[in-house]
Enzyme design. Structure first.
Site, mmCIF file in Angstrom:
data_model
loop_
_atom_site.group_PDB
_atom_site.id
_atom_site.type_symbol
_atom_site.label_atom_id
_atom_site.label_comp_id
_atom_site.label_asym_id
_atom_site.label_seq_id
_atom_site.Cartn_x
_atom_site.Cartn_y
_atom_site.Cartn_z
ATOM 1 N N TYR A 18 62.714 32.755 84.990
ATOM 2 C CA TYR A 18 61.816 33.176 83.904
ATOM 3 C C TYR A 18 61.236 32.009 83.117
ATOM 4 O O TYR A 18 60.260 32.156 82.391
ATOM 5 C CB TYR A 18 62.506 34.177 82.958
ATOM 6 C CG TYR A 18 63.713 33.657 82.215
ATOM 7 C CD1 TYR A 18 63.594 32.762 81.148
ATOM 8 C CD2 TYR A 18 64.998 34.076 82.575
ATOM 9 C CE1 TYR A 18 64.704 32.302 80.470
ATOM 10 C CE2 TYR A 18 66.109 33.627 81.896
ATOM 11 C CZ TYR A 18 65.964 32.735 80.851
ATOM 12 O OH TYR A 18 67.070 32.274 80.182
ATOM 13 N N GLU A 19 61.844 30.819 83.268
ATOM 14 C CA GLU A 19 61.301 29.653 82.572
ATOM 15 C C GLU A 19 60.012 29.163 83.241
ATOM 16 O O GLU A 19 59.303 28.339 82.673
ATOM 17 C CB GLU A 19 62.334 28.523 82.551
ATOM 18 C CG GLU A 19 63.546 28.845 81.695
ATOM 19 C CD GLU A 19 64.609 27.766 81.783
ATOM 20 O OE1 GLU A 19 64.508 26.780 81.046
ATOM 21 O OE2 GLU A 19 65.549 27.914 82.601
ATOM 22 N N ASN B 282 77.416 41.869 76.663
ATOM 23 C CA ASN B 282 76.889 43.038 75.940
ATOM 24 C C ASN B 282 76.992 44.238 76.870
ATOM 25 O O ASN B 282 77.034 44.085 78.084
ATOM 26 C CB ASN B 282 75.423 42.805 75.532
ATOM 27 C CG ASN B 282 74.528 42.434 76.703
ATOM 28 O OD1 ASN B 282 74.665 41.355 77.281
ATOM 29 N ND2 ASN B 282 73.646 43.324 77.075
ATOM 30 N N HIS C 276 66.318 28.790 85.034
ATOM 31 C CA HIS C 276 66.051 30.201 85.312
ATOM 32 C C HIS C 276 64.631 30.376 85.838
ATOM 33 O O HIS C 276 63.704 29.678 85.432
ATOM 34 C CB HIS C 276 66.196 31.033 84.032
ATOM 35 C CG HIS C 276 67.535 30.912 83.378
ATOM 36 N ND1 HIS C 276 67.845 29.895 82.516
ATOM 37 C CD2 HIS C 276 68.645 31.678 83.479
ATOM 38 C CE1 HIS C 276 69.093 30.038 82.099
ATOM 39 N NE2 HIS C 276 69.608 31.106 82.671
ATOM 40 N N SER D 172 75.337 30.925 79.929
ATOM 41 C CA SER D 172 75.055 31.066 78.495
ATOM 42 C C SER D 172 76.330 31.162 77.681
ATOM 43 O O SER D 172 77.181 32.011 77.949
ATOM 44 C CB SER D 172 74.255 32.340 78.234
ATOM 45 O OG SER D 172 73.075 32.337 78.948
ATOM 46 N N ALA E 25 76.545 34.942 81.777
ATOM 47 C CA ALA E 25 76.716 36.053 80.845
ATOM 48 C C ALA E 25 75.888 37.192 81.412
ATOM 49 O O ALA E 25 74.780 36.971 81.898
ATOM 50 C CB ALA E 25 76.203 35.661 79.467
ATOM 51 N N MET F 48 70.082 37.391 84.678
ATOM 52 C CA MET F 48 68.836 36.720 85.061
ATOM 53 C C MET F 48 69.085 35.392 85.778
ATOM 54 O O MET F 48 68.269 34.478 85.699
ATOM 55 C CB MET F 48 67.985 36.473 83.805
ATOM 56 C CG MET F 48 67.708 37.729 82.987
ATOM 57 S SD MET F 48 66.869 37.345 81.444
ATOM 58 C CE MET F 48 67.033 38.905 80.547
ATOM 59 N N SER F 49 70.223 35.286 86.456
ATOM 60 C CA SER F 49 70.542 33.998 87.097
ATOM 61 C C SER F 49 71.430 34.222 88.313
ATOM 62 O O SER F 49 71.499 35.317 88.860
ATOM 63 C CB SER F 49 71.262 33.091 86.085
ATOM 64 O OG SER F 49 72.554 33.615 85.797
ATOM 65 N N HIS G 206 69.808 37.806 72.543
ATOM 66 C CA HIS G 206 70.357 36.548 73.046
ATOM 67 C C HIS G 206 71.512 36.037 72.177
ATOM 68 O O HIS G 206 72.459 35.432 72.685
ATOM 69 C CB HIS G 206 69.242 35.506 73.137
ATOM 70 C CG HIS G 206 69.627 34.266 73.892
ATOM 71 N ND1 HIS G 206 70.156 34.297 75.163
ATOM 72 C CD2 HIS G 206 69.573 32.948 73.550
ATOM 73 C CE1 HIS G 206 70.411 33.063 75.568
ATOM 74 N NE2 HIS G 206 70.074 32.224 74.612
ATOM 75 N N HIS H 111 71.704 26.537 76.372
ATOM 76 C CA HIS H 111 71.840 25.931 77.699
ATOM 77 C C HIS H 111 71.577 24.439 77.549
ATOM 78 O O HIS H 111 70.426 24.028 77.437
ATOM 79 C CB HIS H 111 70.809 26.493 78.685
ATOM 80 C CG HIS H 111 70.978 27.937 78.988
ATOM 81 N ND1 HIS H 111 71.676 28.385 80.074
ATOM 82 C CD2 HIS H 111 70.535 29.036 78.363
ATOM 83 C CE1 HIS H 111 71.658 29.700 80.093
ATOM 84 N NE2 HIS H 111 70.970 30.124 79.064
HETATM 85 N N1 HPA Z 1 70.372 42.052 80.757
HETATM 86 C C1 HPA Z 1 69.939 41.011 81.501
HETATM 87 N N2 HPA Z 1 70.459 39.810 81.423
HETATM 88 C C2 HPA Z 1 71.499 39.614 80.597
HETATM 89 C C3 HPA Z 1 72.003 40.639 79.798
HETATM 90 C C4 HPA Z 1 71.412 41.935 79.887
HETATM 91 O O1 HPA Z 1 71.810 42.895 79.213
HETATM 92 N N3 HPA Z 1 73.031 40.118 79.075
HETATM 93 C C5 HPA Z 1 73.135 38.824 79.446
HETATM 94 N N4 HPA Z 1 72.195 38.506 80.355
#
Ligand code: HPA
Length: 289
Positions: free
Chosen positions: A94-95, A247, A92, A39, A122, A223-224, A258, A70
Site C-alpha cells: 500500500y505504500e 484488534n 508494504h 507493527s 499485527a 496487509m503484509s 492504527h 515501522h
Molecule cells: N485489517 C487489516 N489489517 C490489519 C488489521 C485489520 O483489522 N489489524 C492490523 N492489520
C-alpha cells in the site's frame, strides 16, 4: 537525434548481490535466521547484541519505510546467542512499492545466509472468541491480491533464485509451528492456529468484506507477510509466521485504527520477546549455522 541514456537497473540477482556486499562491508556476521518485526513489535531488536545497524536508505536497492511504528533499519547481531538479521520495519504494497520491492529484503536475508524466516505481523482477528493480544500461528494463507494478478513472482523467473512454479501447500513449517505452540504454552501466551488473509490495504475492511473473509475460511486479516512468505519459500527457506491479534475485526466490531494496532504490540512486548528468544535458543541448539 541521440536518445537520452536510461540509467540501467541491474537484474534482481545482481541487485541482491550488491546489497549483500554493502552489508558485509559493515559486518561479517553470518545470520542463520531472518526476523521480520511487524507493527508495534520492533522493540525486540533492542535486546540484541548488535554487530551492525543499517538504515534501509544506506543499503543498495532497499526501499525506505514510510509508516509510523515501522522503523526502517536492518539489524544484524545475536539474539540470545543466535546469529540473526532483523528487519526493523517492513515494506508494504500500500505504500506504493511493487511486490518485488517489498520482498527484496527477504532475498537479501537469504543471500546473507539465513535458512529460516520468522515473520511477524499485527492482524485483525476474524474470530469473535479471540482476544486482543492473542497470537496466531499462521498455518496457511489466502493471497487475495495474488488472485487478482499482484504477485511477487510475476515476471521472468531467475532459476538461481528458485523454481518458476513453487508449491505453496507446505509454506508454513509444521515443526517450527509445533515448537512455537509448545513455547507459547510455557510462557502463558494464548496461541491459535489459523489462516491469514492478505489484503492490499491501506483502508481497513468494510463489514461486508469481513463477512466475506470469514466465509472464505480466513481467521485473521492483514496487509503484509504473504508476499514475503512466498518469496522465502521460492528460495527454499523454512518459514514460521506469527500474527499478533491487534484488534477484533468481526463485522459488528468497532472500527479498527492504527493506534490500537501499535498499542496491542506494546502490551504483549515482554511475552512476545520471551517467546522469540526461546524459539531462537531452541533453533540454534538444533540447527546448523
Ligand atoms: N485489517 C487489516 N489489517 C490489519 C488489521 C485489520 O483489522 N489489524 C492490523 N492489520
Amino acid at each position: 537525434m541521440a536518445q537520452p541514456s536510461q540509467p540501467t537497473v541491474p537484474e534482481l540477482y545482481e541487485r541482491i548481490q550488491q546489497a549483500v556486499l554493502a552489508i558485509r562491508q559493515a559486518t561479517d556476521l553470518r545470520p542463520a535466521i531472518g526476523l521480520i518485526l511487524g507493527s508495534g513489535l520492533s522493540a525486540l531488536a533492542d535486546d540484541m547484541a548488535t554487530s551492525a545497524t543499517l538504515p534501509y536508505s544506506t543499503i543498495p536497492f532497499f526501499p525506505h519505510s514510510t509508516v509510523e511504528g515501522h522503523r526502517g533499519e536492518l539489524v544484524l547481531g545475536h539474539l540470545d546467542g543466535c546469529p540473526v538479521v532483523v528487519m526493523r520495519g517492513r515494506f508494504h504494497f500500500y505504500e506504493g512499492y511493487t511486490l518485488e520491492q517489498t520482498t527484496f529484503p527477504v532475498r537479501v536475508m537469504q543471500a546473507l545466509g539465513a535458512h529460516t524466516l520468522i515473520v511477524t505481523n499485527a492482524a485483525g482477528g476474524l474470530r469473535p472468541d479471540w482476544r486482543v493480544g492473542d497470537l496466531m500461528r499462521i498455518v496457511d494463507h489466502i493471497n487475495l491480491p495474488g488472485m487478482a494478478g499482484h504477485h511477487p513472482l510475476r515476471g521472468p523467473n531467475d532459476p538461481r533464485l528458485g523454481p518458476r512454479f513453487p508449491a505453496m501447500t507446505d509454506a508454513y513449517d509444521a515443526e517450527l509451528g509445533a515448537l512455537a505452540h509448545a513455547l507459547a504454552a510455557e510462557i502463558g501466551l494464548r496461541m491459535h492456529d489459523g489462516v491469514y488473509a492478505f489484503l492490499a490495504g491501506p483502508s481497513f475492511e468494510t463489514p461486508a468484506e469481513l463477512r466475506l473473509l470469514q466465509h472464505l475460511g480466513a481467521d485473521a486479516v492483514g496487509m503484509s507477510t504473504v508476499p514475503e512468505v512466498i518469496v522465502a519459500r521460492h528460495g527454499g527457506m523454512r518459514v514460521l509466521g506469527l500474527s499478533m491479534i491487534s484488534n477484533i475485526a468481526t463485522p459488528d466490531a468497532p472500527p479498527a485504527n492504527h493506534e490500537e494496532v501499535l498499542a496491542a504490540g506494546e502490551a504483549i512486548k515482554p511475552q512476545f520477546t520471551a517467546l522469540i528468544k526461546r524459539l531462537l535458543r531452541r533453533l540454534s541448539a538444533t540447527t546448523p549455522g
